[in-house]
Enzyme design. Structure first.
Site, PDB file in Angstrom:
ATOM      1  CB  SER A 146      -0.858  -0.026   1.272  1.00 47.54           C
ATOM      2  OG  SER A 146      -1.414   1.238   1.511  1.00 47.54           O
ATOM      3  CE1 TYR A 196      -3.922  -2.403   5.575  1.00 44.79           C
ATOM      4  CE2 TYR A 196      -3.321  -0.085   5.387  1.00 44.79           C
ATOM      5  CZ  TYR A 196      -3.633  -1.278   4.797  1.00 44.79           C
ATOM      6  OH  TYR A 196      -3.665  -1.373   3.435  1.00 44.79           O
ATOM      7  CE  LYS A 253      -1.518  -4.412   3.459  1.00 44.01           C
ATOM      8  NZ  LYS A 253      -1.747  -5.712   2.842  1.00 44.01           N
TER       9      LYS A 253
HETATM   10  N1  UFG Z   1     -12.886  10.973   3.452  1.00 36.37           N
HETATM   11  C1  UFG Z   1     -13.870  11.889   3.745  1.00 36.37           C
HETATM   12  N2  UFG Z   1     -15.041  11.421   4.237  1.00 36.37           N
HETATM   13  C2  UFG Z   1     -15.284  10.102   4.447  1.00 36.37           C
HETATM   14  C3  UFG Z   1     -14.265   9.164   4.136  1.00 36.37           C
HETATM   15  C4  UFG Z   1     -13.069   9.637   3.647  1.00 36.37           C
HETATM   16  O1  UFG Z   1     -13.688  13.106   3.575  1.00 36.37           O
HETATM   17  O2  UFG Z   1     -16.370   9.747   4.919  1.00 36.37           O
HETATM   18  C5  UFG Z   1     -11.605  11.446   2.887  1.00 36.37           C
HETATM   19  C6  UFG Z   1     -10.400  11.120   3.751  1.00 36.37           C
HETATM   20  O3  UFG Z   1     -10.217  12.125   4.716  1.00 36.37           O
HETATM   21  C7  UFG Z   1      -9.299  11.050   2.709  1.00 36.37           C
HETATM   22  C8  UFG Z   1     -10.008  10.553   1.449  1.00 36.37           C
HETATM   23  O4  UFG Z   1     -11.391  10.786   1.666  1.00 36.37           O
HETATM   24  O5  UFG Z   1      -8.835  12.326   2.459  1.00 36.37           O
HETATM   25  C9  UFG Z   1      -9.798   9.088   1.198  1.00 36.37           C
HETATM   26  O6  UFG Z   1     -10.113   8.363   2.379  1.00 36.37           O
HETATM   27  P1  UFG Z   1     -10.252   6.776   2.384  1.00 36.37           P
HETATM   28  O7  UFG Z   1     -10.623   6.383   3.781  1.00 36.37           O
HETATM   29  O8  UFG Z   1     -11.139   6.333   1.274  1.00 36.37           O
HETATM   30  O9  UFG Z   1      -8.794   6.299   2.018  1.00 36.37           O
HETATM   31  P2  UFG Z   1      -7.412   6.579   2.758  1.00 36.37           P
HETATM   32  O10 UFG Z   1      -6.597   7.356   1.797  1.00 36.37           O
HETATM   33  O11 UFG Z   1      -7.554   7.119   4.108  1.00 36.37           O
HETATM   34  O12 UFG Z   1      -6.926   5.085   2.992  1.00 36.37           O
HETATM   35  C10 UFG Z   1      -6.646   4.274   1.915  1.00 36.37           C
HETATM   36  C11 UFG Z   1      -6.906   2.814   2.258  1.00 36.37           C
HETATM   37  C12 UFG Z   1      -5.947   2.339   3.281  1.00 36.37           C
HETATM   38  C13 UFG Z   1      -4.542   2.688   2.899  1.00 36.37           C
HETATM   39  C14 UFG Z   1      -4.429   4.150   2.615  1.00 36.37           C
HETATM   40  C15 UFG Z   1      -3.065   4.537   2.165  1.00 36.37           C
HETATM   41  O13 UFG Z   1      -8.213   2.645   2.741  1.00 36.37           O
HETATM   42  O14 UFG Z   1      -6.068   0.945   3.366  1.00 36.37           O
HETATM   43  O15 UFG Z   1      -5.331   4.487   1.602  1.00 36.37           O
HETATM   44  O16 UFG Z   1      -2.918   5.913   2.190  1.00 36.37           O
HETATM   45  F1  UFG Z   1      -3.678   2.409   3.899  1.00 36.37           F
END
Ligand code: UFG
Length: 346
Positions: free
Chosen positions: A128, A153, A157
């Protein structure tokens, strides 16, 4: 003549199931093991509808060395493993770190030990972009320094990458390709398989599609005061089918002996950074459906921005993300509508 059997651990999960379909399309015979801890057995029906034939499946937990060993005794001639089976929720890992270390590390160690025993030489591992943390320079290349992990998590990785590197150093017969995914989104264009979040989604896309479907009242945009053009966080959102296809290319590379080293690492993204607010706007444009949202406080642990330099994967693998963001968001929406029909939505 098929191209050989590929063991797909976690093959009923989100990325695993899409990869199973692409492996079938490419002439491989995928065989799935999964403990269904974060997936649904009905996924097998979706795979069958798309590919036109059933795929071998057994309920096996990769932490269970003996079951895994018995399974491999029965299935000779496996040419490679695509290892997806792992826990993947950042927040859950903070609250239950031991579950994450146990699931993610033990499963990989069991597989590597049994690969040596059964003379299986090739493995593709789901890593990741979380391993980079908040990089100082963007876009991130495979050489970008690894930062201390911000969650258990993320630690798993990083540790799994180290374990694979050490195992490949000690055993030159082992070939491993580590794929660092950016943010996988979307669903198969047939809407027969897609992401199946458990309960209230943590990730952006399932939250958006459930809000658009009226299951959730409104989306919270976590922060609009970041140092980005519109203040919301930036990620590199990669279509899940494009991502699945990269696994086939990586497996071909090892099976055909085209890999340049016995351990290789590739970033899998689009190379484009997109903000949360841009995702909402593009989703509304692509689907014609409104996504009610409010600006909420920043989410703990979020990094501000990350996107991939994909030139190494583009050049070495001859692979490139092809699907437009609009089509990807539309596929996610079509899948959400299908879930309501199948009564699988939350
Ligand atoms: N976000 C919102 N509202 C929500 C959910 C997410 O604004 O309800 C935003 C988050 O703050 C972030 C973006 O949308 O800026 C993406 O969030 P995600 O939770 O979809 O994804 P992440 O980038 O946090 O996490 C993903 C994977 C993880 C991995 C990570 C690596 O889910 O498994 O990328 O950066 F580790």
């Amino acid at each position: 003549m098929g191209k050989g059997k590929i063991l797909v651990t976690g093959g009923t999960g989100y990325i695993g199931s899409h990869t199973v379909v692409e492996l079938c399309n490419a002439g491989y015979e995928p065989i799935i093991i999964d403990n269904l801890s974060n997936s649904n057995i009905n996924v097998l029906e979706g795979i069958k509808t798309i590919t036109g034939h059933p795929v071998t499946y057994e309920n096996i937990d990769c932490k269970d060395y003996n079951s895994l060993e018995r399974f491999l005794e029965k299935h000779s001639e496996i040419v490679a493993i695509a290892h997806f089976a792992a826990s993947k929720s950042v927040g859950e890992s903070v609250n239950n770190p031991l579950l994450y270390y146990r699931n993610n590390i033990l499963s990989l160690i069991n597989l590597l030990q049994l690969m040596a025993k059964f003379n299986i030489k090739n493995i593709v591992f789901s890593s990741s972009c979380t391993v980079y943390g908040q990089a100082d320079v963007l876009p991130v290349t495979e050489q970008t320094p690894i930062k201390p992990a911000s969650s258990p998590y993320g630690s798993t990785k990083q540790m799994c990458e180290t374990i694979l590197q050490d195992a490949a150093f000690a055993n030159k017969d082992l070939n491993a390709i580590l794929l660092r995914y950016f943010n996988p989104i979307g669903a198969h264009p047939s809407a027969e398989i897609g992401e199946l979040p458990n309960g209230i989604p943590n990730n952006l896309l399932p939250y958006i599609t459930q809000t658009a479907a009226g299951i959730r009242k409104e989306l919270s945009v976590f922060g609009d005061d970041y140092n980005t053009p519109d203040g919301s966080c930036i990620r590199d959102y990669i279509n899940v089918v494009d991502l699945a296809k990269a696994h086939v290319v990586a497996l071909n590379r090892m099976v055909e002996g085209q890999n340049k080293k016995n351990i290789e690492i590739f970033n899998l993204g689009t190379g484009e950074g997109v903000s949360v607010l841009e995702i909402i706007r593009t989703f509304e444009k692509a689907t014609g459906v409104k996504v009610p949202y409010k600006i909420a406080p920043r989410r703990a642990g979020d990094i501000e921005k990350v996107w991939a330099d994909t030139s190494y994967a583009n050049k070495e693998l001859g692979w490139k993300a092809e699907t437009s963001l609009e089509d990807t968001l539309l596929s996610a929406w079509n899948w959400q509508k299908k879930l309501a029909e199948k009564n699988l939505g939350n």
